[in-house]
Motif scaffolding. Structure first.
Motif, PDB file in Angstrom:
ATOM      1  N   GLY A 151      18.940  -0.793 184.028  1.00  0.00           N
ATOM      2  CA  GLY A 151      18.029  -0.810 182.895  1.00  0.00           C
ATOM      3  C   GLY A 151      18.582  -0.123 181.662  1.00  0.00           C
ATOM      4  N   GLY A 152      19.649   0.657 181.820  1.00  0.00           N
ATOM      5  CA  GLY A 152      20.338   1.219 180.665  1.00  0.00           C
ATOM      6  C   GLY A 152      20.115   2.682 180.366  1.00  0.00           C
ATOM      7  N   SER A 153      19.427   3.410 181.218  1.00  0.00           N
ATOM      8  CA  SER A 153      19.212   4.833 180.972  1.00  0.00           C
ATOM      9  C   SER A 153      20.544   5.577 181.075  1.00  0.00           C
ATOM     10  CB  SER A 153      18.215   5.381 181.995  1.00  0.00           C
ATOM     11  OG  SER A 153      18.097   6.765 181.863  1.00  0.00           O
ATOM     12  N   LEU A 154      20.925   6.242 180.005  1.00  0.00           N
ATOM     13  CA  LEU A 154      22.211   6.932 179.949  1.00  0.00           C
ATOM     14  C   LEU A 154      22.235   8.103 180.923  1.00  0.00           C
ATOM     15  CD1 LEU A 154      24.901   6.889 178.362  1.00  0.00           C
ATOM     16  CD2 LEU A 154      23.871   8.538 176.798  1.00  0.00           C
ATOM     17  N   GLN A 155      23.246   8.120 181.798  1.00  0.00           N
ATOM     18  CA  GLN A 155      23.415   9.186 182.777  1.00  0.00           C
ATOM     19  C   GLN A 155      24.550  10.131 182.393  1.00  0.00           C
ATOM     20  OE1 GLN A 155      21.217   9.262 185.617  1.00  0.00           O
ATOM     21  NE2 GLN A 155      20.287   7.847 184.172  1.00  0.00           N
ATOM     22  N   ASP A 156      25.599   9.580 181.770  1.00  0.00           N
ATOM     23  CA  ASP A 156      26.750  10.400 181.399  1.00  0.00           C
ATOM     24  C   ASP A 156      27.467   9.746 180.229  1.00  0.00           C
ATOM     25  OD1 ASP A 156      28.471  12.639 181.729  1.00  0.00           O
ATOM     26  OD2 ASP A 156      29.915  11.389 182.788  1.00  0.00           O
TER      27      ASP A 156
ATOM     28  N   GLU B  75      12.246 -11.146 190.242  1.00  0.00           N
ATOM     29  CA  GLU B  75      12.028  -9.819 190.828  1.00  0.00           C
ATOM     30  C   GLU B  75      12.643  -8.721 189.961  1.00  0.00           C
ATOM     31  OE1 GLU B  75      12.252 -11.396 195.386  1.00  0.00           O
ATOM     32  OE2 GLU B  75      13.940 -11.516 194.007  1.00  0.00           O
ATOM     33  N   LEU B  76      13.807  -8.983 189.421  1.00  0.00           N
ATOM     34  CA  LEU B  76      14.440  -8.008 188.523  1.00  0.00           C
ATOM     35  C   LEU B  76      13.604  -7.813 187.270  1.00  0.00           C
ATOM     36  CD1 LEU B  76      18.204  -8.978 188.746  1.00  0.00           C
ATOM     37  CD2 LEU B  76      17.116  -6.954 189.681  1.00  0.00           C
ATOM     38  N   THR B  77      13.110  -8.906 186.733  1.00  0.00           N
ATOM     39  CA  THR B  77      12.274  -8.828 185.533  1.00  0.00           C
ATOM     40  C   THR B  77      11.016  -8.028 185.824  1.00  0.00           C
ATOM     41  OG1 THR B  77      13.141 -10.923 184.742  1.00  0.00           O
ATOM     42  CG2 THR B  77      11.073 -10.180 183.770  1.00  0.00           C
ATOM     43  N   ALA B  78      10.414  -8.240 186.987  1.00  0.00           N
ATOM     44  CA  ALA B  78       9.217  -7.497 187.368  1.00  0.00           C
ATOM     45  C   ALA B  78       9.488  -5.988 187.448  1.00  0.00           C
ATOM     46  CB  ALA B  78       8.681  -8.008 188.700  1.00  0.00           C
ATOM     47  N   LEU B  79      10.716  -5.633 187.794  1.00  0.00           N
ATOM     48  CA  LEU B  79      11.106  -4.223 187.859  1.00  0.00           C
ATOM     49  C   LEU B  79      11.521  -3.671 186.495  1.00  0.00           C
ATOM     50  CD1 LEU B  79      13.239  -4.257 191.128  1.00  0.00           C
ATOM     51  CD2 LEU B  79      10.984  -3.207 190.817  1.00  0.00           C
ATOM     52  N   GLY B  80      11.583  -4.533 185.491  1.00  0.00           N
ATOM     53  CA  GLY B  80      12.027  -4.105 184.165  1.00  0.00           C
ATOM     54  C   GLY B  80      13.528  -4.047 184.046  1.00  0.00           C
ATOM     55  N   ILE B  81      14.210  -4.772 184.924  1.00  0.00           N
ATOM     56  CA  ILE B  81      15.677  -4.806 184.929  1.00  0.00           C
ATOM     57  C   ILE B  81      16.109  -6.240 184.707  1.00  0.00           C
ATOM     58  CG2 ILE B  81      17.759  -4.411 186.312  1.00  0.00           C
ATOM     59  CD1 ILE B  81      16.102  -2.402 187.936  1.00  0.00           C
ATOM     60  N   GLY B  82      17.109  -6.437 183.880  1.00  0.00           N
ATOM     61  CA  GLY B  82      17.619  -7.777 183.657  1.00  0.00           C
ATOM     62  C   GLY B  82      19.119  -7.775 183.600  1.00  0.00           C
ATOM     63  N   GLY B  83      19.718  -8.928 183.767  1.00  0.00           N
ATOM     64  CA  GLY B  83      21.162  -9.026 183.733  1.00  0.00           C
ATOM     65  C   GLY B  83      21.702  -9.426 182.385  1.00  0.00           C
TER      66      GLY B  83
END
Length: 92
Positions: free
Chosen positions: A20-25, A69-77
């Motif tokens: 989803g793009g949340s910056l970790q490092d 299913e990915l879209t439902a989770l708020g994740i896309g490719g």
């Protein structure tokens, strides 16, 4: 934890994000410190987009999820998701 990583060796920048793009490092080396602010921002955003696509793809593969299913989770490719997860205040 599933993450995606992207690196620009020429600019000396490495990013790691969650699905989803949340910056970790975010890592810079001496080369990145020589870039203009605009070039640095563009490189970071491009790398976040690439790393996000990689993390999203890993989720798809590891859990056998389809696009709906990915879209439902708020994740896309796609890159649109990466654009939407990057705050406007980070943009040049």
């Amino acid at each position: 934890m599933i993450t995606g990583t992207a690196r620009d060796a020429d600019a000396g920048i490495t990013v790691e994000v969650a699905p989803g793009g949340s910056l970790q490092d975010l890592t810079f080396d001496q080369r990145s410190l020589r870039l203009s602010g605009e070039r640095l921002a563009e490189a970071v955003l491009r790398l976040v987009e690439t790393a996000t696509a990689r993390a999203d793809q890993r989720v798809r593969h590891e859990f056998g999820l389809g696009e709906a299913e990915l879209t439902a989770l708020g994740i896309g490719g796609d890159t649109e998701l990466a654009e939407n997860t990057t705050p406007d205040t980070w943009r040049v």
